[in-house]
Design a protein around this motif. Structure first.
Motif, PDB file in Angstrom:
ATOM      1  N   UNK A  84       0.632   4.131  -2.917  1.00 13.98           N
ATOM      2  CA  UNK A  84       0.509   5.421  -2.570  1.00 13.98           C
ATOM      3  C   UNK A  84       1.719   6.492  -3.307  1.00 13.98           C
ATOM      4  N   UNK A  85       2.872   6.069  -2.816  1.00 11.68           N
ATOM      5  CA  UNK A  85       4.000   6.649  -3.200  1.00 11.68           C
ATOM      6  C   UNK A  85       3.993   6.845  -4.882  1.00 11.68           C
ATOM      7  N   UNK A  86       3.722   5.749  -5.537  1.00 12.31           N
ATOM      8  CA  UNK A  86       3.831   5.887  -6.960  1.00 12.31           C
ATOM      9  C   UNK A  86       2.520   6.584  -7.574  1.00 12.31           C
ATOM     10  N   UNK A  87       1.341   6.341  -7.000  1.00  6.58           N
ATOM     11  CA  UNK A  87       0.412   7.230  -7.214  1.00  6.58           C
ATOM     12  C   UNK A  87       0.288   8.819  -7.153  1.00  6.58           C
ATOM     13  N   UNK A  88       1.017   9.247  -6.125  1.00  9.64           N
ATOM     14  CA  UNK A  88       1.421  10.505  -5.705  1.00  9.64           C
ATOM     15  C   UNK A  88       2.238  10.970  -6.829  1.00  9.64           C
ATOM     16  N   UNK A  89       3.088  10.280  -7.075  1.00  8.70           N
ATOM     17  CA  UNK A  89       4.231  10.951  -7.973  1.00  8.70           C
ATOM     18  C   UNK A  89       3.535  10.803  -9.521  1.00  8.70           C
ATOM     19  N   UNK A  90       2.697   9.954 -10.103  1.00  5.63           N
ATOM     20  CA  UNK A  90       1.996  10.332 -11.167  1.00  5.63           C
ATOM     21  C   UNK A  90       1.077  11.267 -11.159  1.00  5.63           C
TER      22      UNK A  90
ATOM     23  N   UNK B  45       0.826  -1.166   0.138  1.00  4.59           N
ATOM     24  CA  UNK B  45      -0.070  -0.122   0.136  1.00  4.59           C
ATOM     25  C   UNK B  45       0.697   1.484   0.037  1.00  4.59           C
ATOM     26  N   UNK B  46       2.037   1.144   0.738  1.00  3.75           N
ATOM     27  CA  UNK B  46       2.880   2.368   0.723  1.00  3.75           C
ATOM     28  C   UNK B  46       3.419   2.684  -0.516  1.00  3.75           C
ATOM     29  N   UNK B  47       4.010   1.750  -1.300  1.00  5.53           N
ATOM     30  CA  UNK B  47       4.382   1.728  -2.673  1.00  5.53           C
ATOM     31  C   UNK B  47       3.436   2.149  -3.412  1.00  5.53           C
TER      32      UNK B  47
ATOM     33  N   UNK C 271      10.418   4.365  -2.255  1.00  6.73           N
ATOM     34  CA  UNK C 271      10.869   3.502  -3.485  1.00  6.73           C
ATOM     35  C   UNK C 271       9.733   3.617  -4.549  1.00  6.73           C
ATOM     36  N   UNK C 272       8.643   3.629  -4.050  1.00  7.34           N
ATOM     37  CA  UNK C 272       7.537   3.780  -4.983  1.00  7.34           C
ATOM     38  C   UNK C 272       7.367   4.858  -5.904  1.00  7.34           C
ATOM     39  N   UNK C 273       7.846   6.341  -5.099  1.00  6.90           N
ATOM     40  CA  UNK C 273       7.962   7.275  -5.902  1.00  6.90           C
ATOM     41  C   UNK C 273       9.057   7.211  -6.892  1.00  6.90           C
ATOM     42  N   UNK C 274      10.316   6.771  -6.383  1.00  7.75           N
ATOM     43  CA  UNK C 274      11.461   6.800  -7.303  1.00  7.75           C
ATOM     44  C   UNK C 274      11.401   5.938  -8.269  1.00  7.75           C
ATOM     45  N   UNK C 275      10.739   5.017  -8.399  1.00  5.99           N
ATOM     46  CA  UNK C 275      10.101   3.816  -9.257  1.00  5.99           C
ATOM     47  C   UNK C 275       9.504   4.638 -10.481  1.00  5.99           C
ATOM     48  N   UNK C 276       8.439   5.493 -10.254  1.00  5.26           N
ATOM     49  CA  UNK C 276       7.737   6.414 -10.920  1.00  5.26           C
ATOM     50  C   UNK C 276       8.281   7.753 -11.190  1.00  5.26           C
TER      51      UNK C 276
END
Length: 392
Positions: free
Chosen positions: A149-155, A145-147, A174-179
């Motif tokens: 959210x991080x990815x979604x916020x970045x997008x 869920x954290x990843x 990491x979710x943000x960095x990956x996105x």
């Protein structure tokens, strides 16, 4: 000195604040009051004077004041500035163009200054930022869920702020960095200290792609109290805080409650009621935090007017698209067996002619079929229609 750090802050004041980051612990209200009363230069002059410093009505005892004096006299601000410059970093003061003024909401516990690594503008990034925090020993669900959210916020073009710790923090970064998004790590140590050590690579990537921020000077190491006090900066810096997994005693809840006190949005991601790692989040939700399950719902809470999450509803079945009259006729047919049109009309409370017209419409849609002089439900045809349309 860059243009971002040159607005109305004298070199003397900047050096005094740099020195005070070695003297005053994060969140120290005594130090905050002295700064408000005497200013950074005046406070350093008092602490470095030979006699007893003029800090009347401070509430601090002689032994504590002596500790401040020892640290003040040992401070070497020029060396600290050289150290952070060698890292490609900088030091921010209140009054600098890049200073995030929302930190002023902390009052006497406002940071003396901030040490930064990374090329982005902290003030501008903080204007559209969300904190994602949670348990260090999180479950696979919490990390997922954290990843997300991080990815979604970045997008969605939002900046994600967290603490670079194990578990939820690291997964969100990491979710943000990956996105290829924007993320800020607020540390409880110096910006040149990788803690936890296993996250040295992660913190290095954040410094390259985002920002690493700390109240403590270069070389400073974390302590339990510094972790707790670091959380108030995360809460104040952002528009809102999302908690993903937290026990009833958790630093993440400290962040969320600080956000509530500051008037920021507070959100929680629910989990299994049987999990102790969700107990703190559920208690937060009972106390008034907003339940969120994805990025769209987070942005609806913290975003501008009109940034609404899509309406959640179950699948739309073909039968849901029928009008009231067709539905009444369909419901008048038995689950098994055949009925004549006149009997169906009687059950549906309509005329035989009206019933006959609706039955032929339902037959063309695959809901019923004629058998001799009667009608029955066409279950096979109905199931095939639902399968083709995927229940939508």
């Amino acid at each position: 000195m860059s243009a971002r750090t040159a607005a109305g802050v004298s070199e003397e004041e900047r050096l005094a604040r740099v020195a005070l980051t070695r003297v005053v612990e994060p969140g120290d209200e005594h130090g905050g009051r002295w700064l408000r009363d005497h200013g950074p230069v005046g406070l350093m002059e008092r602490l470095c004077s030979r006699g007893r410093p003029d800090l009347a009505h401070s509430g601090a005892g002689d032994q504590r004041i002596e500790g401040y004096r020892v640290r003040a006299q040992a401070a070497r601000p020029e060396q600290d500035l050289e150290a952070v410059t060698a890292l490609g970093g900088r030091f921010l003061c209140p009054g600098d163009l890049e200073w995030p003024t929302q930190l002023d909401d902390l009052g006497d516990t406002r940071p003396v200054g901030l040490w930064l690594r990374g090329g982005a503008d902290l003030r501008k990034w903080a204007l559209r930022s969300v904190a994602v925090v949670g348990a260090r020993a999180c479950t696979a669900y919490g990390a997922h869920m954290a990843a997300r959210l991080g990815s979604g916020l970045a997008e969605r073009g939002w900046v994600m702020v967290s603490g670079a710790a194990h578990g939820v923090d690291g997964a969100a970064h990491r979710g943000v960095l990956a996105s290829e998004g924007a993320t800020v790590a607020v540390l409880a140590c110096g910006v040149d200290v990788a803690y936890p050590r296993s996250h040295a690579g992660l913190i290095g990537r954040i410094a390259e792609q985002g920002l690493v921020v700390a109240e403590l000077p270069p070389g400073a190491h974390p302590t339990r109290s510094r972790f707790v006090l670091r959380n108030r900066v995360i809460a104040a810096l952002t528009r809102g805080t999302v908690v993903v997994e937290a026990e009833l005693r958790s630093g993440s809840l400290v962040t969320a409650r600080a956000a509530q006190r500051l008037g920021r949005c507070t959100m929680g991601v629910p989990g299994p009621v049987t999990s102790g790692l969700s107990a703190g989040v559920h208690e937060l939700l009972r106390a008034g935090a907003v339940l969120v399950t994805d990025t769209d719902e987070v942005v609806e809470v913290v975003g501008d007017i009109g940034e609404l999450a899509p309406v959640r509803r179950g699948p739309v079945l073909p039968r849901d698209l029928l009008g009231l009259e067709e539905t009444r006729i369909l419901e008048a047919l038995p689950a098994q067996g055949v009925l004549k049109g006149r009997d169906i009309a009687l059950r549906a409370g309509t005329t035989p002619d009206e019933a006959l017209g609706r039955l032929y419409e339902l037959q063309s849609l695959g809901f019923v079929e004629r058998l001799g002089s009667g009608w029955q439900l066409a279950w096979g045809a109905l199931q095939a229609a639902n399968s083709r349309r995927g229940g939508a």
